[in-house]
Each structure stands twice: as structure tokens, then as C-alpha cells.
Design an enzyme around this catalytic site. Sequence first.
Site, short mmCIF file in Angstrom:
data_model
loop_
_atom_site.label_atom_id
_atom_site.label_comp_id
_atom_site.label_asym_id
_atom_site.label_seq_id
_atom_site.Cartn_x
_atom_site.Cartn_y
_atom_site.Cartn_z
N ARG A 1 16.47 -4.42 1.79
CA ARG A 1 15.67 -5.43 1.37
C ARG A 1 16.13 -6.83 1.95
NH1 ARG A 1 11.12 -4.72 -2.10
NH2 ARG A 1 11.32 -6.66 -2.91
N PHE B 1 -5.01 -8.05 -3.79
CA PHE B 1 -4.78 -7.51 -2.45
C PHE B 1 -4.85 -6.10 -2.35
CE2 PHE B 1 -0.54 -8.42 -4.55
CZ PHE B 1 0.02 -7.06 -4.34
N ARG C 1 10.90 -8.69 8.95
CA ARG C 1 9.74 -9.25 8.67
C ARG C 1 9.42 -10.46 9.46
NH1 ARG C 1 9.51 -7.50 2.32
NH2 ARG C 1 8.15 -5.82 2.65
N THR D 1 8.77 -10.99 1.53
CA THR D 1 7.59 -10.15 1.57
C THR D 1 6.71 -11.12 2.89
OG1 THR D 1 7.67 -9.66 -0.71
CG2 THR D 1 5.57 -9.42 0.51
N HIS E 1 8.34 -1.66 4.50
CA HIS E 1 8.56 -1.39 3.01
C HIS E 1 9.88 -1.14 2.84
CE1 HIS E 1 8.23 0.05 -1.17
NE2 HIS E 1 8.80 0.89 -0.65
N TYR F 1 1.44 2.94 -4.14
CA TYR F 1 1.10 1.64 -4.67
C TYR F 1 0.41 1.51 -6.04
CZ TYR F 1 2.76 -0.16 -0.09
OH TYR F 1 3.68 -0.86 0.96
#
Length: 156
Positions: free
Chosen positions: A85, A57, A102, A91, A115, A49
Site C-alpha cells: 500500500r 463510482f 500511482r 488512491t 490495486h 469490488y
Amino acid sequence: MENTLLLIKPNATEQNAVGRILAMAEENNMVIQKLRMFNFTDEIAQNFYAEHVGREFYEPLMKFMKSGKTVGVVLSGDNAVKNLRALLGNTNPEEANPGTVRALFGENTRRNACHGSDSAESAKREISLIFPEYVFINKNKDGLTWFKRFTKLSGE
Ligand code: CDP
Ligand code: MG
């Protein structure tokens, strides 16, 4: 054909959702090429990351990613990066289309279940981090082969 990296994050492994998420990927024309369960170390999480260092965050994200088991999956298929994706959704799970991973398994923007790499270039970098190659370094006196990893991973 293209490769991408799927991570099933700690909140999804906690929900016992690994099999259901893998099935969704397979049902959407993605083929599992590599698979491993592991725990993120500081080193790997920071590297993974790195683009988010300094964001508000970042620290809670690091803590979350180290909080439990993660499953790393290399998926292949036509347009695999884009397809994964789309399958994961936004997200923020509240904004993710119904039926996406999600929307089904995400709890909030941080604990969003999975992810997916955002480009073929990111996929290459991320795959090499999560699935490092063994490299031959030496032979000892008995002729036994020694191996060393480029990157040390926990959980093995
Ligand atoms: O994962 P994705 O590419 O959709 O989103 P990102 O913007 O690259 O953020 C990476 C990850 O950081 C997200 O998947 C979330 O787990 C986390 N995040 C967060 O905790 N809080 C935010 N406001 C945004 C992202
Ligand atoms: Mg991203």
C-alpha cells in the site's frame, strides 16, 4: 511473512508498465509467488469490488476494470500488505507521494494503475478470487481426470 494481492490495472498494462511495476515490488522486498494476466468478467469484478456497490463510482469502476488486461500478482514479504500500500501511494495519484506507483503511472482516482489488498483478511479473499484452486470432481470412463474451477475466469 505475509501475502498480499497486487493488481496491475488496465491503464497500466496499456502503458506497457507491467515490468516496471513488478521491478518496484521486487526492489522493495516483496517476492512474486503467483502471476497471471486476465480480463475481468462481470462476475469476478462484482465479487472483487462488492464493498463498493452503490457508490457513485461503482459503475464506471466496473467498466474501467473490464476495459483491458489486468495482471494479478501474489506478493509475499514481511508486512507485505502495508508495504505494498505504501509503495502504491494514495488512491488519488495527485495526492500520492513522488516515486510511488500511482504517482508514476496513475492518471486519475479511477485509473490509478494498481490495486493492493488493504488487510491480510482482504488479501486471502482476493487471492482466492483471482487465483482459484482447481478441484478434482470426476473421472470419465477412460480414467482421464476432469477438473473444474470453483470460479470461472476468462482469458484462459
Ligand atoms: O484502491 P484503494 O483501496 O486505494 O481505494 P478504494 O477507496 O478502495 O477504491 C477502490 C478503487 O475504486 C480505487 O482504486 C479506484 O480505482 C476506484 N475509485 C474511483 O474510481 N473513484 C473514487 N472516487 C474512489 C475510488
Ligand atoms: Mg480499497
